[in-house]
Scaffold this active site. Structure first.
Site, PDB file in Angstrom:
ATOM      1  CE  LYS A 116       0.512   1.760   3.315  1.00  0.00           C
ATOM      2  NZ  LYS A 116       1.617   2.941   3.362  1.00  0.00           N
ATOM      3  CE1 TYR A 132      -1.404   0.620   7.961  1.00  0.00           C
ATOM      4  CE2 TYR A 132      -0.167   2.272   6.925  1.00  0.00           C
ATOM      5  CZ  TYR A 132      -0.222   0.668   7.505  1.00  0.00           C
ATOM      6  OH  TYR A 132       1.015  -0.179   6.732  1.00  0.00           O
TER       7      TYR A 132
END
Ligand code: NAD
Length: 415
Positions: free
Chosen positions: A159, A244
């Site tokens: 990510k 996140y």
């Protein structure tokens, strides 16, 4: 009064069942024929010993090429293979051959399988490599995913998925065309406490979900690091750590936002933030009325928390998002007073869990839980947050064009 006591008993019993989320998987594809059993040694009144199923024999594991030998690959993912049951590292791609050879010796990888980036396409001639794990700076993810798919390899990509929605789409298209899997490394979605919280929400244990409040901040040093260069990172705190919060607001609720409001800040004259934002505050509005308020910074002492407020209870992870030491507390009203329960679930290595999920999906030809569409949706949201910060207006978001998430991991442990 009696009703309250019954509620309390039910809730405590429920919390007990969540511990099963740490129980070893019984049939996650591991090779039972190699299991070694021992007779019980504790009294019958004790909790039975729980043992992990055996790993696959080495020759049956999915071979992974590690692309980029930086912190996450060397300090986290490679050591996590020791706890993996379905994958093994078989090749290394690096611009620093001496570093590659040192690491190859640690993991019994032949020196011939240490490749330079210039030789990346030679992966096509290496049948022992079935998948790649891409751990490069963010803007390089797209190119290395597309080339891996063309070489016939499945892709587990770190990510943030890429630095633009257009690149995310290219990655999805390339993997689809090649008939290869594309998974984005959202490790929290394979982590037992996060999974327990998502389960509580699904089972309405917090009541109707109202608010998600979260911080993910850290204090960056070296102004020359690629994370502070727009061309390589795509942005500052938001795509690196703020991501996140976005992802957790979505996967914990199962909802997708339809409007965002964003604001960014960089301290004038701070050499670290000439190209990317120092901090970002954002609100995500969801169709049900659930809202996420988040803040992320690259210049604040490390702070990682999330809180979910439901109509009947709230839950807090502090720390949230960390590699180790996560804690989850749930508070609800009992007999007119708030009562807190700490959810005790055994820690699992999140990197091993996500790698094993990927490897199992390859072995069994199943859909991954966090596919490219999941990364694309986060990228669309981040682009809307930046647009809102630029225009000082809320930005509407259309729903994703299809499913963003695959089936839940097979085992309760997250694989
Ligand atoms: P890092 O700086 O430690 O490593 C990056 C690697 O890329 C280095 O080996 C570097 O040599 C190599 N590289 C190749 N070409 C480069 C170039 N042009 N410029 C700079 N480096 C180049 O970074 P990292 O922390 O390992 O992060 C790598 C990726 O992993 C990022 O996408 C990051 O977002 C992601 N990450 C994920 C997590 C997680 O918990 N899932 C945690 C940290 C990082």
């Amino acid at each position: 009064m009696k009703q309250n006591q019954a509620l309390r008993r039910d809730f405590l019993r429920y919390v007990g069942t969540l511990a099963a989320l740490s129980a070893p998987a019984l049939s996650a594809g591991a090779s039972e024929k190699n299991r070694v059993d021992f007779p019980p040694i504790y009294d019958k009144s004790e909790k039975p010993e729980q043992t992990e199923p055996p790993g696959d024999p080495l020759n049956e594991r999915i071979g992974i090429a590690i692309v980029g030998l930086g912190r996450i690959a060397v300090n986290e993912m490679l050591p996590a293979f020791a706890q993996s049951k379905h994958a093994k590292p078989v090749a290394l791609i690096t611009g620093d051959r001496a570093k590659g050879i040192k690491i190859a010796h640690q993991y019994n990888i032949p020196e011939s399988a240490v490749l330079d980036y210039g030789d990346y396409d030679k992966l096509a001639q290496m049948p022992e490599v079935q998948g790649v794990y891409i751990a490069l700076p963010n803007s390089m993810h797209a190119e290395y995913t597309v080339r891996a798919a063309r070489a016939g390899k499945h892709v587990l990509c770190e990510k943030p998925m890429a630095t633009s929605a257009a690149d995310c789409q290219k990655m999805i298209d390339a993997c689809r065309k090649a008939g290869r899997k594309l998974m984005i490394a959202y490790r929290s979605q394979y982590e037992p406490l996060d999974r327990a919280l998502a389960k509580m929400v699904r089972e309405k244990k917090l009541g109707t979900l109202k608010e998600f409040i979260s911080v993910n901040s850290q204090n960056m040093g070296d102004p020359q690091h690629w994370r502070l260069k727009r061309a390589l990172a795509g942005g500052g705190a938001l795509p690196d750590v703020g991501l996140y919060c976005i992802n957790a607001a979505r996967f914990l609720s199962g909802e997708e936002p339809n409007e965002v409001i964003g604001n960014t800040w960089s301290t004038p004259g701070d050499a670290r933030f000439r190209e990317v934002e120092e901090s970002c505050q954002f609100i995500l509005r969801f169709p049900s009325g659930y809202m996420a308020s988040c803040t992320t910074s690259y210049a604040a002492h490390k702070s990682q928390t999330l809180r979910l407020n439901g109509a009947q209870a709230w839950a807090e992870m502090n720390p949230a998002y960390a590699y180790h030491g996560l804690k989850l507390k749930v508070v609800h009203l009992v007999d007119g007073n708030d009562e807190a329960s700490d959810i005790q679930i055994e820690e699992k290595n999140q990197f091993a869990a996500e790698m094993d999920h990927f490897a199992l999906c390859v072995q069994q030809n199943k859909d991954v839980h966090t596919p490219g569409e999941e990364g694309l949706q986060d990228q669309r949201i981040m682009e809307a947050i930046y647009e809102s910060a630029r225009t000082h207006r809320p930005v509407k978001l259309l729903p994703p064009s299809g499913r963003v998430r695959g089936p839940e991991p097979q085992s309760d442990g997250g694989t």
